[in-house]
Design a protein around this motif. Sequence first.
Motif, PDB file in Angstrom:
ATOM      1  N   SER A   1       0.822  -1.211   0.000  1.00  0.00           N
ATOM      2  CA  SER A   1       0.000   0.000   0.000  1.00  0.00           C
ATOM      3  C   SER A   1       0.859   1.266   0.000  1.00  0.00           C
ATOM      4  CB  SER A   1      -1.023  -0.002   1.143  1.00  0.00           C
ATOM      5  OG  SER A   1      -0.553  -0.648   2.268  1.00  0.00           O
ATOM      6  N   ILE A   2       2.064   1.171   0.543  1.00  0.00           N
ATOM      7  CA  ILE A   2       2.977   2.312   0.418  1.00  0.00           C
ATOM      8  C   ILE A   2       3.299   2.538  -1.061  1.00  0.00           C
ATOM      9  CG2 ILE A   2       5.359   3.053   0.849  1.00  0.00           C
ATOM     10  CD1 ILE A   2       5.039   1.933   3.703  1.00  0.00           C
TER      11      ILE A   2
ATOM     12  N   LEU B   1      -3.498  12.524   0.370  1.00  0.00           N
ATOM     13  CA  LEU B   1      -2.615  11.396   0.048  1.00  0.00           C
ATOM     14  C   LEU B   1      -1.500  11.226   1.088  1.00  0.00           C
ATOM     15  CD1 LEU B   1      -2.163   9.162  -2.035  1.00  0.00           C
ATOM     16  CD2 LEU B   1      -0.614  10.701  -3.243  1.00  0.00           C
TER      17      LEU B   1
ATOM     18  N   MET C   1       0.610  12.137 -10.063  1.00  0.00           N
ATOM     19  CA  MET C   1       0.258  13.555  -9.928  1.00  0.00           C
ATOM     20  C   MET C   1       1.474  14.422 -10.286  1.00  0.00           C
ATOM     21  SD  MET C   1      -2.470  13.673  -6.698  1.00  0.00           S
ATOM     22  CE  MET C   1      -1.279  13.596  -5.385  1.00  0.00           C
ATOM     23  N   ASP C   2       2.662  13.981  -9.864  1.00  0.00           N
ATOM     24  CA  ASP C   2       3.878  14.743 -10.180  1.00  0.00           C
ATOM     25  C   ASP C   2       4.091  14.854 -11.691  1.00  0.00           C
ATOM     26  OD1 ASP C   2       4.394  15.029  -7.518  1.00  0.00           O
ATOM     27  OD2 ASP C   2       6.013  13.544  -7.422  1.00  0.00           O
TER      28      ASP C   2
ATOM     29  N   GLN D   1       0.585   6.846  -6.892  1.00  0.00           N
ATOM     30  CA  GLN D   1      -0.408   7.903  -7.083  1.00  0.00           C
ATOM     31  C   GLN D   1       0.277   9.280  -7.064  1.00  0.00           C
ATOM     32  OE1 GLN D   1      -3.466   8.237  -7.909  1.00  0.00           O
ATOM     33  NE2 GLN D   1      -4.217  10.142  -7.021  1.00  0.00           N
ATOM     34  N   GLN D   2       1.254   9.444  -6.147  1.00  0.00           N
ATOM     35  CA  GLN D   2       1.982  10.708  -6.069  1.00  0.00           C
ATOM     36  C   GLN D   2       2.802  10.935  -7.339  1.00  0.00           C
ATOM     37  OE1 GLN D   2       1.850  13.130  -3.499  1.00  0.00           O
ATOM     38  NE2 GLN D   2       2.791  14.273  -5.167  1.00  0.00           N
TER      39      GLN D   2
ATOM     40  N   ARG E   1      13.323   9.328   1.432  1.00  0.00           N
ATOM     41  CA  ARG E   1      13.133   8.718   0.112  1.00  0.00           C
ATOM     42  C   ARG E   1      12.068   9.450  -0.716  1.00  0.00           C
ATOM     43  NH1 ARG E   1      10.434   4.916   3.353  1.00  0.00           N
ATOM     44  NH2 ARG E   1       8.264   4.558   2.804  1.00  0.00           N
ATOM     45  N   PRO E   2      12.152   9.317  -2.059  1.00  0.00           N
ATOM     46  CA  PRO E   2      11.123   9.929  -2.907  1.00  0.00           C
ATOM     47  C   PRO E   2       9.824   9.115  -2.885  1.00  0.00           C
ATOM     48  CG  PRO E   2      12.702   8.687  -4.266  1.00  0.00           C
ATOM     49  CD  PRO E   2      13.166   8.575  -2.827  1.00  0.00           C
ATOM     50  N   PRO E   3       8.722   9.620  -3.394  1.00  0.00           N
ATOM     51  CA  PRO E   3       8.560  10.961  -3.990  1.00  0.00           C
ATOM     52  C   PRO E   3       8.515  12.058  -2.914  1.00  0.00           C
ATOM     53  CG  PRO E   3       6.649   9.506  -4.479  1.00  0.00           C
ATOM     54  CD  PRO E   3       7.481   8.815  -3.490  1.00  0.00           C
TER      55      PRO E   3
ATOM     56  N   VAL F   1      -0.747   7.899   3.495  1.00  0.00           N
ATOM     57  CA  VAL F   1       0.512   7.161   3.641  1.00  0.00           C
ATOM     58  C   VAL F   1       0.968   7.171   5.104  1.00  0.00           C
ATOM     59  CG1 VAL F   1       2.369   8.849   3.213  1.00  0.00           C
ATOM     60  CG2 VAL F   1       2.564   6.545   2.303  1.00  0.00           C
TER      61      VAL F   1
ATOM     62  N   ILE G   1      -0.634   4.277   6.813  1.00  0.00           N
ATOM     63  CA  ILE G   1       0.061   3.025   6.475  1.00  0.00           C
ATOM     64  C   ILE G   1       1.413   2.959   7.194  1.00  0.00           C
ATOM     65  CG2 ILE G   1       0.986   1.627   4.601  1.00  0.00           C
ATOM     66  CD1 ILE G   1      -1.066   3.225   2.769  1.00  0.00           C
TER      67      ILE G   1
ATOM     68  N   CYS H   1       0.422   4.375  -2.799  1.00  0.00           N
ATOM     69  CA  CYS H   1       0.432   5.820  -2.519  1.00  0.00           C
ATOM     70  C   CYS H   1       1.558   6.518  -3.288  1.00  0.00           C
ATOM     71  CB  CYS H   1       0.626   6.088  -1.021  1.00  0.00           C
ATOM     72  SG  CYS H   1      -0.782   5.634  -0.016  1.00  0.00           S
ATOM     73  N   GLU H   2       2.730   5.893  -3.300  1.00  0.00           N
ATOM     74  CA  GLU H   2       3.858   6.498  -4.020  1.00  0.00           C
ATOM     75  C   GLU H   2       3.548   6.589  -5.514  1.00  0.00           C
ATOM     76  OE1 GLU H   2       7.479   5.263  -0.911  1.00  0.00           O
ATOM     77  OE2 GLU H   2       7.460   4.392  -2.907  1.00  0.00           O
TER      78      GLU H   2
ATOM     79  N   LYS I   1       7.225  14.985  -2.839  1.00  0.00           N
ATOM     80  CA  LYS I   1       5.950  15.663  -2.567  1.00  0.00           C
ATOM     81  C   LYS I   1       5.021  14.846  -1.691  1.00  0.00           C
ATOM     82  CE  LYS I   1       5.596  18.906  -6.374  1.00  0.00           C
ATOM     83  NZ  LYS I   1       4.961  19.180  -7.673  1.00  0.00           N
ATOM     84  N   LEU I   2       5.260  13.544  -1.631  1.00  0.00           N
ATOM     85  CA  LEU I   2       4.456  12.690  -0.756  1.00  0.00           C
ATOM     86  C   LEU I   2       4.963  12.765   0.680  1.00  0.00           C
ATOM     87  CD1 LEU I   2       2.198  10.492  -0.560  1.00  0.00           C
ATOM     88  CD2 LEU I   2       3.989   8.792  -0.920  1.00  0.00           C
ATOM     89  N   TYR I   3       6.291  12.768   0.832  1.00  0.00           N
ATOM     90  CA  TYR I   3       6.862  12.630   2.173  1.00  0.00           C
ATOM     91  C   TYR I   3       7.229  13.962   2.836  1.00  0.00           C
ATOM     92  CZ  TYR I   3       6.820   7.646   1.292  1.00  0.00           C
ATOM     93  OH  TYR I   3       6.411   6.363   1.029  1.00  0.00           O
TER      94      TYR I   3
END
Lengths: 325, 325
Positions: free
Chosen positions: A138-139, B105, A149-150, A145-146, B22-24, B109, B112, A142-143, B26-28
Motif C-alpha cells: 500500500s505504500i 494522500l 500527480m507529479d 499515485q503521487q 526517500r522519494p517521492p 501514507v 500506512i 500511494c507512491e 511531494k508525498l513525504y
Amino acid sequence: MLNTENLRDLFLSYLKENHIKRPPEKLYQPVNYIMELGGKRMRPVMLLMAYQLFANEVEKALPAAYAIEMFHNFSLVHDDIMDEAPLRRGKPTVHKAFDMNTGILSGDVMLILAYDYLMKTEVAEKRLELVQLFNAMSIKVCEGQQMDMDFETRSEVSIEEYIRMISYKTAALLAGGMKMGAIIADAGVDNAQLVYEFAWNIGIAFQLQDDILDTYGDPEKFGKKVGGDIVQNKKTYLVLRALELADSVTRTHLTEIMNTPTKDELAKIKTVKGLFNKLNIRREAEYLKNKYQSSAFQALERLDSSEERKAPLIEMASQLIGRDV
Amino acid sequence: MLNTENLRDLFLSYLKENHIKRPPEKLYQPVNYIMELGGKRMRPVMLLMAYQLFANEVEKALPAAYAIEMFHNFSLVHDDIMDEAPLRRGKPTVHKAFDMNTGILSGDVMLILAYDYLMKTEVAEKRLELVQLFNAMSIKVCEGQQMDMDFETRSEVSIEEYIRMISYKTAALLAGGMKMGAIIADAGVDNAQLVYEFAWNIGIAFQLQDDILDTYGDPEKFGKKVGGDIVQNKKTYLVLRALELADSVTRTHLTEIMNTPTKDELAKIKTVKGLFNKLNIRREAEYLKNKYQSSAFQALERLDSSEERKAPLIEMASQLIGRDV
C-alpha cells in the motif's frame, strides 16, 4: 477447485454477509455504497485463484480477498476526490453521492478495515507476513499515485519512470494481493515470489492495454471516452514513446500541441493520433505489452502447480490484457 | 528508568532519525512537515511511560510510540481538511502549506506508515496483538470523528452520547497507545487492561478540561480563542449539561441563542456564560472531570508496579487535566 464464476460468486456472498450494519451510519453507509457498486472484482478473484494454485478450501482466503477489495475501493474513493471525478462505474462517486468530508473519513476507515480483515485470516502464523506485505504494497500504491500527480506538472518523464509509476499504482496491488493468496495457501517462498512476478507483469501489461484502448479502443466497447488521455495531455506510454522516437520537428510539434489549450477536442485527437500512426506507436505499445505478458506467463509456468489450476489465471489474464481494441 | 524529559528527548531523537528521505518528495515532505511541527508529544511519551511501569530498555517501545504519533498526526491532517482549519500549532496546516490533494494522500501514507512502524517492534510475537489493538483503536477514532460531525447537525445529543464520542475521538488513542506500551513490556493481560482504563479515563477528563478551558480559560494561557465553542454552537459537555439542568424557560432561551446567527460574538459569549454560571455548570464539569480522574488513578493504583514508576504518570496526567483555568 472452483471455476472463475464460482469464485466470483463466493466472493460476492462474502461481501454481502459482511455488509456493515453498525453505527455511525454516515460513516459506514458510503463504505457499503462503494463496496456494493459492482465492478469485475478482478483483484479478489485473482487472489482466490492464486490460492487455488496451491490448495483447496479457498474460503480460507476470503478475508484477505475482502481486504484487497476494501483497499482498492479506499483508493478509488480518495483518488476520485483528488481527481474531482463525478462518476465511478456509471454512478456518483462517494464525495458526490455524500460529500467530501464523508469521502475522506469513510475512505480512512476503509483502509483500517482492510487491515482488520487481514487479521481475520485463519492461519494465525500467516497474519504477520500478510500485514508486512500489505504495508509494502500500500505504500507503493500511494507512491505511485503521487508520481502520477507529479508527472502532470513535469515537462519530461522517462519511460522508465512511467513504468515504475504504473507498477506502483496498478501492478503492486494485484501482485500483493495474489502473493497473499499464495502465502495463505502455504505455497512456499519461491512459489509466492513467482505468483508475485506473474501478477506484477500482468498489472503492467494491463495498464499498457488501458493506454492503448484510451486512444485506439472501440467507442462502443470502451467504458470511457476514447481519446480522453490525449485531450487531458496525459503522459501515457504512447506519448512518451512517441516523443522518444520522433525527429526533432515532430517532437516539437507534439510538445506544442500538448502545451496549447484547445477547444476543438476532436481535431486534437485526430492530429495526435496521426502523429502516433506515423511513428507506429500502437505497434510499439503492443510490443511492450506482449513483453510483460510473456514475462508473466513464464513466471506462471515455472511455479509448482498443475496445468488445470493455472488455466483460469491464463484465461483471466488474457482477457484483461487482450480486451477488445 | 528515564524521567519525562528524557523520554521526550529519546522520542525526539528517534523522530529525527526517522525523518523520511526517500522519494517521492511531494508525498513525504508534508509527512516530515507535520511530524516535526512540534507539540507536547503527549501520546508517545505516555506510551513510553506505560512501558516503563513494567520494564526497562524503553527503546523497545520506540517504534510503537512513533506509530502512535504518526497516527495522531494523520488524523490531524485529515481532520484539518474536514474542518477547513488554516492553522495547526501556529503554523499553516498541511492542506494550506501544500494543497488539499497532498493533504489527503500524505495523510493516507501516514496511516500506512503507522502500521509499518508497529511491525518494527522487536518482539515478533507481540506484533499481532499490537496490530489488532491498533485496528480497534483507529476504528474508534474514525467513529468518534463521525459522531462529532453528526452532532453538529443534530438537535439533541445526550450526555451519554457525548461521553461516548469524546471517548472514541480522544481517549481511545491515548488508551490504545498506552496499552501497547504495556504489552511490549510484557505486563500481562490484567495490567495491560488497567493501563487501558487509566488512559481511557484520563482521556475523557482531558477532553472535559478542554471544554472547561474553552469557556473559562485564561486568554493569555489558552492557545485558542476563549469562547470559541460558544460562538460555534458546539455541543460541549457544558452546553449539554446546562440544557439538562435548566428550567424550560432557560432551556428555550439557550436553544434559541444557539440557533440564531449573531454578529456580536462577545455578547453571545457573555450571555451564554451568564446562563452557565446561574446553573453552576463549571462546577458540574469539574465534578465529572474529577470523577474520571479518580477512576483513572484507582486503575493506576491497582496495577503491579512501583510507586516510583507510577509517579511520572500521575504528574503528567495531573498536568494534562489540571491545566490552568
